[in-house]
Every structure is written in C-alpha cells, then in structure tokens.
Design a protein around this motif. Sequence first.
Motif, PDB file in Angstrom:
ATOM      1  N   UNK A  34       0.810  -1.217   0.000  1.00  6.94           N
ATOM      2  CA  UNK A  34       0.000   0.000   0.000  1.00  6.94           C
ATOM      3  C   UNK A  34       0.846   1.271   0.000  1.00  6.94           C
ATOM      4  N   UNK A  35       2.137   1.132   0.292  1.00  4.38           N
ATOM      5  CA  UNK A  35       3.022   2.292   0.414  1.00  4.38           C
ATOM      6  C   UNK A  35       3.381   2.846  -0.962  1.00  4.38           C
ATOM      7  N   UNK A  36       3.133   4.139  -1.159  1.00  2.00           N
ATOM      8  CA  UNK A  36       3.399   4.775  -2.449  1.00  2.00           C
ATOM      9  C   UNK A  36       4.738   5.503  -2.484  1.00  2.00           C
ATOM     10  N   UNK A  37       5.150   6.076  -1.351  1.00  2.00           N
ATOM     11  CA  UNK A  37       6.378   6.849  -1.281  1.00  2.00           C
ATOM     12  C   UNK A  37       7.166   6.452  -0.035  1.00  2.00           C
ATOM     13  N   UNK A  38       8.504   6.576  -0.072  1.00  2.00           N
ATOM     14  CA  UNK A  38       9.300   6.297   1.126  1.00  2.00           C
ATOM     15  C   UNK A  38       8.860   7.204   2.280  1.00  2.00           C
ATOM     16  N   UNK A  39       8.869   6.676   3.481  1.00  2.00           N
ATOM     17  CA  UNK A  39       8.484   7.484   4.641  1.00  2.00           C
ATOM     18  C   UNK A  39       9.289   7.051   5.869  1.00  2.00           C
ATOM     19  N   UNK A  40       8.985   7.661   6.998  1.00  2.00           N
ATOM     20  CA  UNK A  40       9.728   7.394   8.228  1.00  2.00           C
ATOM     21  C   UNK A  40       9.585   5.930   8.662  1.00  2.00           C
ATOM     22  N   UNK A  41       8.379   5.383   8.479  1.00  2.00           N
ATOM     23  CA  UNK A  41       8.163   3.976   8.844  1.00  2.00           C
ATOM     24  C   UNK A  41       9.080   3.053   8.068  1.00  2.00           C
ATOM     25  N   UNK A  67      12.023   3.763   6.841  1.00  6.09           N
ATOM     26  CA  UNK A  67      13.367   3.918   7.360  1.00  6.09           C
ATOM     27  C   UNK A  67      13.541   3.142   8.660  1.00  6.09           C
ATOM     28  N   UNK A  68      12.539   3.215   9.516  1.00  5.26           N
ATOM     29  CA  UNK A  68      12.599   2.487  10.787  1.00  5.26           C
ATOM     30  C   UNK A  68      12.598   0.974  10.555  1.00  5.26           C
ATOM     31  N   UNK A  69      11.904   0.557   9.484  1.00  2.30           N
ATOM     32  CA  UNK A  69      11.819  -0.862   9.172  1.00  2.30           C
ATOM     33  C   UNK A  69      13.187  -1.426   8.807  1.00  2.30           C
ATOM     34  N   UNK A  70      14.077  -0.556   8.378  1.00  2.00           N
ATOM     35  CA  UNK A  70      15.406  -0.993   7.964  1.00  2.00           C
ATOM     36  C   UNK A  70      16.215  -1.646   9.055  1.00  2.00           C
ATOM     37  N   UNK A  71      15.868  -1.388  10.308  1.00  2.00           N
ATOM     38  CA  UNK A  71      16.630  -1.987  11.413  1.00  2.00           C
ATOM     39  C   UNK A  71      16.110  -3.375  11.785  1.00  2.00           C
ATOM     40  N   UNK A  72      14.992  -3.775  11.176  1.00  2.00           N
ATOM     41  CA  UNK A  72      14.463  -5.124  11.419  1.00  2.00           C
ATOM     42  C   UNK A  72      15.396  -6.132  10.745  1.00  2.00           C
ATOM     43  N   UNK A  73      16.010  -7.014  11.524  1.00  2.00           N
ATOM     44  CA  UNK A  73      17.032  -7.907  10.993  1.00  2.00           C
ATOM     45  C   UNK A  73      16.487  -9.175  10.337  1.00  2.00           C
ATOM     46  N   UNK A  74      15.202  -9.369  10.362  1.00  2.00           N
ATOM     47  CA  UNK A  74      14.641 -10.573   9.753  1.00  2.00           C
ATOM     48  C   UNK A  74      14.863 -10.550   8.230  1.00  2.00           C
ATOM     49  N   UNK A  75      15.356 -11.667   7.706  1.00  2.00           N
ATOM     50  CA  UNK A  75      15.659 -11.748   6.268  1.00  2.00           C
ATOM     51  C   UNK A  75      14.419 -11.494   5.416  1.00  2.00           C
ATOM     52  N   UNK A  76      13.268 -12.008   5.860  1.00  2.00           N
ATOM     53  CA  UNK A  76      12.039 -11.805   5.098  1.00  2.00           C
ATOM     54  C   UNK A  76      11.661 -10.345   4.999  1.00  2.00           C
ATOM     55  N   UNK A  77      11.912  -9.596   6.068  1.00  5.26           N
ATOM     56  CA  UNK A  77      11.616  -8.161   6.061  1.00  5.26           C
ATOM     57  C   UNK A  77      12.564  -7.426   5.130  1.00  5.26           C
TER      58      UNK A  77
END
Length: 257
Positions: free
Chosen positions: A13-20, A22-32
């Motif tokens: 559903x995400x159309x443009x990069x946002x703060x969420x 960027x925060x998701x980038x620290x999730x270390x799960x390979x699937x993420x």
Amino acid sequence: MTTIQDIKNKLQQLQEPNEWLEELGIDERKGVQLAITQWRKKYEKKQQLLEAYRQKQAFDQSYKRTLSCLVAGIDEAGRGPLAGPVVTAAVILPEECMDLVGVDDSKKLSKEQRQFFAHVIKEQAIAYSVHVQPAEAIDELNIYQATKRSMEEATDALAVKPDVVLADAMNITVNSSSYSIIKGDEKSLAIAAASILAKTTRDELMDELHEQFPWYGFNVNAGYGTPQHLEGLKIHGFCQHHRKTFEPIKTMWRDRQ
C-alpha cells in the motif's frame, strides 16, 4: 512483533518512502529485508517510468507556441510486411494523462501492455483517428507515398484540429505546422501513443485475415516473410492482401501474367 506478512501487506500500500520505511530498515529478519528490497526496486522502476513520461511530455510541449496549442502525434505500423495494410494513427493527448505513464514505442511493449494503453488512449485522448491503407494503394503509390498519404488522411480525420503535428520520421503536408521526428516514438508521448493505436489496430486486422487465410500465419507473423508465410505462398500462392510490388510476390505476379 509485527509479522512479515503484515509488513508485506503494508508495503504493497506504500506509495512513497516514509519514516516507517526507514525504521523498518533496522528489522534484521531476512524476510523483512527482502520485502524492503523488492519494494525499493518496484519504486525505482516506477520513478524511471515517470521520468520517461515527463521527458516525452516535455518534448511535445517544446513545440507549443502557447499553452493552449494542441500537438498531434502521428505514427504507422506495417511498412515492411509482405501482406496486409499499412495503418497510421493520429493522437492529440490532454495536458496531463498520468494513466499513460509507461507508454513507449509500441515495439517495446508487450501485447497486453499495448492493448491496455490503447484502451486508455481512446478513452482519454482529446482526439484520435486511425487510417487503413490497403495493399492495393501500396502497390499503386509505393510504400513511402502510401504511408505519407495515410498519415495525412489520419491527421485530416481528427475531430479537433491540431496546431502542430509531429510525425515519426516522415515529412507530411497538412494544414498545421508539421515536423518529422527521427525516432519519434521514443521521444514523443503523442507519437508513442499513435504507434500503439496503429500497431493494435493492424494486429487486429491481421488476426481477421488469418481467419480467412490460415495457411500464411498472419496471426503470428503480421504479414512478414517468416518461413511459415513463405511456405504458404509456395503452396497456396498469394492472395488479394499481398503486396504485388514486394518480393517474392512481385516475381510470382509477373510469372502469372
């Protein structure tokens, strides 16, 4: 913790990069991380298509003398085949038509993409017209003159008169300022749109001819001289839709006289 599937659903559903994101980038799960990488690739592809759209749009607008100036694009399909008509189309697009992001030279698009964009073009164009120049006219005039005349007739048939006409690699004579654009279907949004209408119309016509003359394989070769087509000519001879000024039909026609 949010599940990977929930994250994938939200990314869809995400159309443009946002703060969420960027925060998701620290999730270390390979699937993420894989889901983030896939989203960014799709986003970059979308941005590239948008940039190409803007460039084509800007090219057309560069020919406008005033903001209200209307630019028509003209292109053809079918100059090279041994059979079938040459088809030309003329299109005037609105100032903004975001549904045409991704439009390109018809040869670079899949059949499904061409059909989709053809529907959008017909639905949203300020005006469009398609002209079919039969094989008889091609033989009478020669392919260059037949294509030129077809482009001129397609332009004249537009319900709205353009101020400027951009034709793909062809000098035409019309009641508007006209320009021959080399590789126009790569540079101009209007010419690319015209190329799609010309191509889809001609493909439909060749599919219809295939129903009458299945031995030539018109539905897959569009009239070009493929082995199947040449074999059909050898066994069945040529039909009224073949161009008698194109080889090998030219020799076959001469030998018949």
